[in-house]
Design a protein around this motif. Sequence first.
Motif, PDB file in Angstrom:
ATOM      1  N   MET A   5       3.132 -23.377  -9.580  1.00 28.85           N
ATOM      2  CA  MET A   5       3.197 -23.807  -8.174  1.00 28.85           C
ATOM      3  C   MET A   5       1.808 -24.095  -7.632  1.00 28.85           C
ATOM      4  O   MET A   5       1.585 -25.093  -6.960  1.00 28.85           O
ATOM      5  N   GLY A   6       0.883 -23.213  -7.925  1.00 23.70           N
ATOM      6  CA  GLY A   6      -0.480 -23.413  -7.470  1.00 23.70           C
ATOM      7  C   GLY A   6      -1.157 -24.590  -8.132  1.00 23.70           C
ATOM      8  O   GLY A   6      -1.897 -25.348  -7.498  1.00 23.70           O
ATOM      9  N   GLU A   7      -0.899 -24.759  -9.417  1.00 23.98           N
ATOM     10  CA  GLU A   7      -1.531 -25.850 -10.162  1.00 23.98           C
ATOM     11  C   GLU A   7      -1.054 -27.222  -9.693  1.00 23.98           C
ATOM     12  O   GLU A   7      -1.842 -28.164  -9.615  1.00 23.98           O
ATOM     13  N   VAL A   8       0.244 -27.359  -9.401  1.00 22.39           N
ATOM     14  CA  VAL A   8       0.733 -28.660  -8.942  1.00 22.39           C
ATOM     15  C   VAL A   8       0.060 -29.032  -7.619  1.00 22.39           C
ATOM     16  O   VAL A   8      -0.310 -30.184  -7.402  1.00 22.39           O
ATOM     17  N   ALA A   9      -0.134 -28.065  -6.744  1.00 22.67           N
ATOM     18  CA  ALA A   9      -0.797 -28.336  -5.466  1.00 22.67           C
ATOM     19  C   ALA A   9      -2.273 -28.674  -5.677  1.00 22.67           C
ATOM     20  O   ALA A   9      -2.794 -29.610  -5.050  1.00 22.67           O
ATOM     21  N   LYS A  10      -2.937 -27.952  -6.562  1.00 23.16           N
ATOM     22  CA  LYS A  10      -4.341 -28.263  -6.861  1.00 23.16           C
ATOM     23  C   LYS A  10      -4.476 -29.685  -7.406  1.00 23.16           C
ATOM     24  O   LYS A  10      -5.394 -30.420  -7.043  1.00 23.16           O
ATOM     25  N   GLY A  11      -3.572 -30.056  -8.302  1.00 23.02           N
ATOM     26  CA  GLY A  11      -3.608 -31.399  -8.877  1.00 23.02           C
ATOM     27  C   GLY A  11      -3.435 -32.469  -7.814  1.00 23.02           C
ATOM     28  O   GLY A  11      -4.154 -33.470  -7.795  1.00 23.02           O
ATOM     29  N   ALA A  12      -2.477 -32.262  -6.913  1.00 21.51           N
ATOM     30  CA  ALA A  12      -2.251 -33.238  -5.834  1.00 21.51           C
ATOM     31  C   ALA A  12      -3.481 -33.329  -4.935  1.00 21.51           C
ATOM     32  O   ALA A  12      -3.939 -34.425  -4.594  1.00 21.51           O
ATOM     33  N   VAL A  52       4.181 -12.350  -2.154  1.00 17.20           N
ATOM     34  CA  VAL A  52       4.670 -12.340  -3.535  1.00 17.20           C
ATOM     35  C   VAL A  52       4.222 -13.596  -4.278  1.00 17.20           C
ATOM     36  O   VAL A  52       3.732 -13.520  -5.401  1.00 17.20           O
ATOM     37  N   GLU A  53       4.426 -14.757  -3.676  1.00 14.83           N
ATOM     38  CA  GLU A  53       4.031 -16.016  -4.305  1.00 14.83           C
ATOM     39  C   GLU A  53       2.628 -16.438  -3.871  1.00 14.83           C
ATOM     40  O   GLU A  53       2.152 -17.481  -4.257  1.00 14.83           O
ATOM     41  N   PHE A  54       2.002 -15.618  -3.064  1.00 20.26           N
ATOM     42  CA  PHE A  54       0.649 -15.871  -2.618  1.00 20.26           C
ATOM     43  C   PHE A  54       0.537 -17.217  -1.919  1.00 20.26           C
ATOM     44  O   PHE A  54       0.185 -18.221  -2.528  1.00 20.26           O
ATOM     45  N   GLU A  55       0.863 -17.205  -0.642  1.00 28.85           N
ATOM     46  CA  GLU A  55       0.829 -18.427   0.162  1.00 28.85           C
ATOM     47  C   GLU A  55      -0.460 -19.200  -0.067  1.00 28.85           C
ATOM     48  O   GLU A  55      -1.554 -18.643  -0.023  1.00 28.85           O
ATOM     49  N   ASP A  56      -0.326 -20.478  -0.290  1.00 32.60           N
ATOM     50  CA  ASP A  56      -1.464 -21.361  -0.535  1.00 32.60           C
ATOM     51  C   ASP A  56      -2.061 -21.766   0.807  1.00 32.60           C
ATOM     52  O   ASP A  56      -1.560 -22.653   1.486  1.00 32.60           O
ATOM     53  N   SER A  72       1.783 -25.466 -19.838  1.00 33.97           N
ATOM     54  CA  SER A  72       2.644 -25.620 -18.663  1.00 33.97           C
ATOM     55  C   SER A  72       1.819 -25.687 -17.388  1.00 33.97           C
ATOM     56  O   SER A  72       2.124 -26.460 -16.478  1.00 33.97           O
ATOM     57  N   LEU A  73       0.754 -24.893 -17.323  1.00 36.23           N
ATOM     58  CA  LEU A  73      -0.141 -24.948 -16.153  1.00 36.23           C
ATOM     59  C   LEU A  73      -0.821 -26.314 -16.082  1.00 36.23           C
ATOM     60  O   LEU A  73      -0.935 -26.903 -15.003  1.00 36.23           O
ATOM     61  N   GLU A  74      -1.241 -26.819 -17.235  1.00 41.24           N
ATOM     62  CA  GLU A  74      -1.872 -28.149 -17.282  1.00 41.24           C
ATOM     63  C   GLU A  74      -0.880 -29.238 -16.891  1.00 41.24           C
ATOM     64  O   GLU A  74      -1.236 -30.186 -16.175  1.00 41.24           O
ATOM     65  N   LEU A  75       0.368 -29.121 -17.333  1.00 42.73           N
ATOM     66  CA  LEU A  75       1.406 -30.072 -16.955  1.00 42.73           C
ATOM     67  C   LEU A  75       1.569 -30.097 -15.439  1.00 42.73           C
ATOM     68  O   LEU A  75       1.626 -31.171 -14.832  1.00 42.73           O
ATOM     69  N   ALA A  76       1.621 -28.925 -14.831  1.00 43.54           N
ATOM     70  CA  ALA A  76       1.790 -28.844 -13.377  1.00 43.54           C
ATOM     71  C   ALA A  76       0.619 -29.520 -12.656  1.00 43.54           C
ATOM     72  O   ALA A  76       0.820 -30.310 -11.733  1.00 43.54           O
ATOM     73  N   PHE A  77      -0.606 -29.212 -13.073  1.00 44.85           N
ATOM     74  CA  PHE A  77      -1.775 -29.850 -12.458  1.00 44.85           C
ATOM     75  C   PHE A  77      -1.690 -31.366 -12.609  1.00 44.85           C
ATOM     76  O   PHE A  77      -1.895 -32.116 -11.651  1.00 44.85           O
ATOM     77  N   ASN A  78      -1.372 -31.807 -13.808  1.00 45.93           N
ATOM     78  CA  ASN A  78      -1.356 -33.244 -14.084  1.00 45.93           C
ATOM     79  C   ASN A  78      -0.227 -33.974 -13.358  1.00 45.93           C
ATOM     80  O   ASN A  78      -0.397 -35.134 -12.974  1.00 45.93           O
ATOM     81  N   ILE A  79       0.906 -33.331 -13.157  1.00 42.00           N
ATOM     82  CA  ILE A  79       1.972 -33.989 -12.402  1.00 42.00           C
ATOM     83  C   ILE A  79       1.576 -34.069 -10.925  1.00 42.00           C
ATOM     84  O   ILE A  79       1.824 -35.080 -10.262  1.00 42.00           O
TER      85      ILE A  79
END
Length: 178
Positions: free
Chosen positions: A45-52, A70-74, A17-24
Amino acid sequence: MRVSVFCSSAPNIPQTSLELAFNIGKAIGDQGWDLVWGGGKASMMGEVAKGARSTGAATIGVIPEGLKKVEFEDTDATNMHVVTNMRTRKAKIEDLAEAFIILPGGIGTLEEFFEIWVGRYLKFHHKPIAVCDPTGVYAPLQVAIDHLAAQNFMKAGQAELVSWCSDIPTTIEAIRIK
């Protein structure tokens, strides 16, 4: 185009799921599009932003003041909108985004998904919505939705407003504004 991604911020989810988020996120950036998301760096949430960002895409976060820790602001976000509450967050994301992708997630993700889906049905917006679910996390939800439709609890045209996709290329194509 600016694409919003709704996804999990939960810890201890499958690596796939983390890989999916990064890849999307990467796929969004590969199109020359930018990401609008909840502004957190935890989990998917963090992975999708890293991927982008790995493609040079802008990342535009929207986070409530009370969730910054809580969600650790990026703090690597291109732009971060800090808002007062979740309702304001969802409205701001809807305003900023031109399309929506839903990845696996829990009740928060589902709330965002259903709100954006209902808004489209009620013609508050005409933005494309796609669920990207390569591992079948949402298969029981699809069965439940089909059951509601079979029992006439869903109105004609509602189900067709969402593209259910099993891979990233199909998801990207489903939200592409023609």
